[in-house]
Design an enzyme around this catalytic site. Sequence first.
Site, PDB file in Angstrom:
ATOM      1  N   CYS A 162       0.808  -1.223   0.000  1.00 32.33           N
ATOM      2  CA  CYS A 162       0.000   0.000   0.000  1.00 32.33           C
ATOM      3  C   CYS A 162       0.835   1.265   0.000  1.00 32.33           C
ATOM      4  O   CYS A 162       0.286   2.358  -0.085  1.00 32.33           O
ATOM      5  CB  CYS A 162      -0.922  -0.006   1.212  1.00 32.33           C
ATOM      6  SG  CYS A 162      -1.722  -1.596   1.457  1.00 32.33           S
ATOM      7  N   HIS A 294      -3.369   7.969   5.429  1.00 31.60           N
ATOM      8  CA  HIS A 294      -3.476   6.628   4.861  1.00 31.60           C
ATOM      9  C   HIS A 294      -4.923   6.168   5.062  1.00 31.60           C
ATOM     10  O   HIS A 294      -5.519   5.624   4.151  1.00 31.60           O
ATOM     11  CB  HIS A 294      -2.459   5.692   5.501  1.00 31.60           C
ATOM     12  CG  HIS A 294      -2.347   4.381   4.795  1.00 31.60           C
ATOM     13  ND1 HIS A 294      -2.047   4.301   3.458  1.00 31.60           N
ATOM     14  CD2 HIS A 294      -2.528   3.099   5.217  1.00 31.60           C
ATOM     15  CE1 HIS A 294      -2.040   3.031   3.091  1.00 31.60           C
ATOM     16  NE2 HIS A 294      -2.336   2.278   4.130  1.00 31.60           N
ATOM     17  N   GLU A 305      -2.708   5.642  13.178  1.00 28.80           N
ATOM     18  CA  GLU A 305      -2.297   6.817  12.405  1.00 28.80           C
ATOM     19  C   GLU A 305      -2.628   8.111  13.170  1.00 28.80           C
ATOM     20  O   GLU A 305      -1.813   9.031  13.220  1.00 28.80           O
ATOM     21  CB  GLU A 305      -2.986   6.806  11.034  1.00 28.80           C
ATOM     22  CG  GLU A 305      -2.565   7.972  10.144  1.00 28.80           C
ATOM     23  CD  GLU A 305      -3.036   7.824   8.706  1.00 28.80           C
ATOM     24  OE1 GLU A 305      -3.937   6.994   8.447  1.00 28.80           O
ATOM     25  OE2 GLU A 305      -2.498   8.540   7.841  1.00 28.80           O
ATOM     26  N   LYS A 326      -9.763   7.825   0.606  1.00 25.56           N
ATOM     27  CA  LYS A 326     -10.120   6.423   0.318  1.00 25.56           C
ATOM     28  C   LYS A 326     -11.616   6.206   0.501  1.00 25.56           C
ATOM     29  O   LYS A 326     -12.198   5.296  -0.074  1.00 25.56           O
ATOM     30  CB  LYS A 326      -9.353   5.464   1.231  1.00 25.56           C
ATOM     31  CG  LYS A 326      -7.891   5.305   0.854  1.00 25.56           C
ATOM     32  CD  LYS A 326      -7.219   4.221   1.676  1.00 25.56           C
ATOM     33  CE  LYS A 326      -5.757   4.029   1.278  1.00 25.56           C
ATOM     34  NZ  LYS A 326      -4.871   5.085   1.794  1.00 25.56           N
ATOM     35  N   HIS A 331      -9.377   1.995  -1.718  1.00 31.56           N
ATOM     36  CA  HIS A 331      -7.942   1.790  -1.490  1.00 31.56           C
ATOM     37  C   HIS A 331      -7.331   1.187  -2.752  1.00 31.56           C
ATOM     38  O   HIS A 331      -7.573   0.031  -3.071  1.00 31.56           O
ATOM     39  CB  HIS A 331      -7.765   0.866  -0.288  1.00 31.56           C
ATOM     40  CG  HIS A 331      -6.351   0.783   0.215  1.00 31.56           C
ATOM     41  ND1 HIS A 331      -5.255   1.122  -0.551  1.00 31.56           N
ATOM     42  CD2 HIS A 331      -5.856   0.404   1.425  1.00 31.56           C
ATOM     43  CE1 HIS A 331      -4.151   0.939   0.163  1.00 31.56           C
ATOM     44  NE2 HIS A 331      -4.490   0.513   1.359  1.00 31.56           N
ATOM     45  N   PHE A 390       1.176  -2.841   4.603  1.00 28.97           N
ATOM     46  CA  PHE A 390       1.355  -4.157   5.192  1.00 28.97           C
ATOM     47  C   PHE A 390       2.833  -4.500   5.064  1.00 28.97           C
ATOM     48  O   PHE A 390       3.463  -4.199   4.051  1.00 28.97           O
ATOM     49  CB  PHE A 390       0.538  -5.199   4.417  1.00 28.97           C
ATOM     50  CG  PHE A 390      -0.854  -5.374   4.947  1.00 28.97           C
ATOM     51  CD1 PHE A 390      -1.331  -4.657   6.026  1.00 28.97           C
ATOM     52  CD2 PHE A 390      -1.706  -6.285   4.346  1.00 28.97           C
ATOM     53  CE1 PHE A 390      -2.612  -4.836   6.513  1.00 28.97           C
ATOM     54  CE2 PHE A 390      -3.000  -6.474   4.812  1.00 28.97           C
ATOM     55  CZ  PHE A 390      -3.448  -5.747   5.890  1.00 28.97           C
TER      56      PHE A 390
END
Lengths: 402, 90
Positions: A162, A294, A305, A326, A331, A390
């Site tokens: 990502c 994010h 976050e 998003k 995403h 990830f």
Amino acid sequence: MKRVVITGAGTINALGHDVPSTFEAMREGRCGIGPLDIRDVDRLGIKIGGQVHGYEPEERFNRQQIALYDRYTQFTLIAAEEAIQQSGIRFEGELAATSGVILGTSGGGLTTQDENYRAVYEEGKNRVHPFVVPKLMNNAACSHVSMQYNIKGPSFTVASACASSNHAMAQAFSFVRSGMAPVMVTGGSESMLCFGGIKAWEGLRVMSKDACRPFSATRNGMVQGEGAGIFVFEEFEHAKARGAEILAEVVGYAMSSDAADIVMPSKQGAARAISGALKNSGLNKSDVGYINAHGTGTAANDKTESAAVADVFGTHADKLMMSSTKSMHGHLIGGTGAVELLACIMALKDGIIAPTIGYEEPDPECALDVVPNVAREAKVKAALSNAFAFGGLNAVLALQKF
Amino acid sequence: MTDQANVTEKVIEIIAEQAVLEPSDVSVDMSLEDVGIDSLGLVECIFAIEEAFDISVPFNANDPQESDFDISSVASIVTGVEQLIREQKS
């Protein structure tokens, strides 16, 4: 060190097939997420996504091109055309020899893999099209951009799940800043909305069945999207000399690795990337008016976050705005940072902050100004774009108004 | 495989394998935390349970507490699995 400016931007995503329509959708807080229209969707538990609709490859590419271009490459080329056209740059001679293309993707030609695995495993075919390999490879999109525009310098693809696009753009930025390349075409692309691409994510049980609601107490997971974002990063004097329009200035970045867990995010890793980007760019905390989060809409990411931003910015965290687009385009995995950079450009250039839509209920663990549901007008001097992948690989970009 | 003793035995076997323990080390009153299973291990357990019993378990890793499936102990997982077998196999 050279100054680096953005002289072209292009995109195709669930919100629009170009930058102006994407900006319009972000301003209006429109949702591009809806029912998926893909083969075997009835066998999926997750039936929604930020899919690109109203797009026919045959209208943009000829038969020979389609035989070589996976959907992710098609998206890349469409976005690259818009960006390079806007920039007005032509790659010839020494400029062509020294300029490069660095793109991010996570799945590469996943649609091609999915279709061909089907052919050999499900349908029992013993023969596949001769171009399967050049079509599915993760550097196919990068290579086609380089071929189409005669870009002959340092070119490669970055894969960090990502954060792929942010890592790619950070790398492209550092090539221009160091003087190694006058111009870099950069960004990222993803087209994972195929049966196998969604089934794999389903297995992890972090997907929402109804909507992406980042930072809302009612959030219940992420929603995948698809598309591409491509930019022209150019050395400032070079751009000035040819009278190019400048959209924004890229001023720094930082990368970090959590070195902790393959899926759970780390507050410390995120905070190190955010504070590192401030340090690298020479920005003060108080300069930052907007952060494109994010903000995946998962329980773990959004609270981690928020805590990382609060840690880094201290009291200024309550004054800045942080939204997750998003919620609108989904995403885009390896392409997500590229499409999200558009929200930073819109904030800096147009003074419009894209909202976090689908926001229903405050979460005390995400207690920042997330620009809920409605876009806002605000003068912003500097902006950050976060990406936390990830595998714990993080990359944060810093931009400022030009 | 649908009577209670067998369901318990199979669930314990799955959890023990995930926790790298002997089935005899796992008892029904233990929580997953007690046996040392983290969030990723939990998702793997649920997958193994779905495969073993051919059922679908309603579980969202974003909010395990809010899911309809109670994972607070081995016993609650067994109860949940039995209920799902009744619902989905009838």
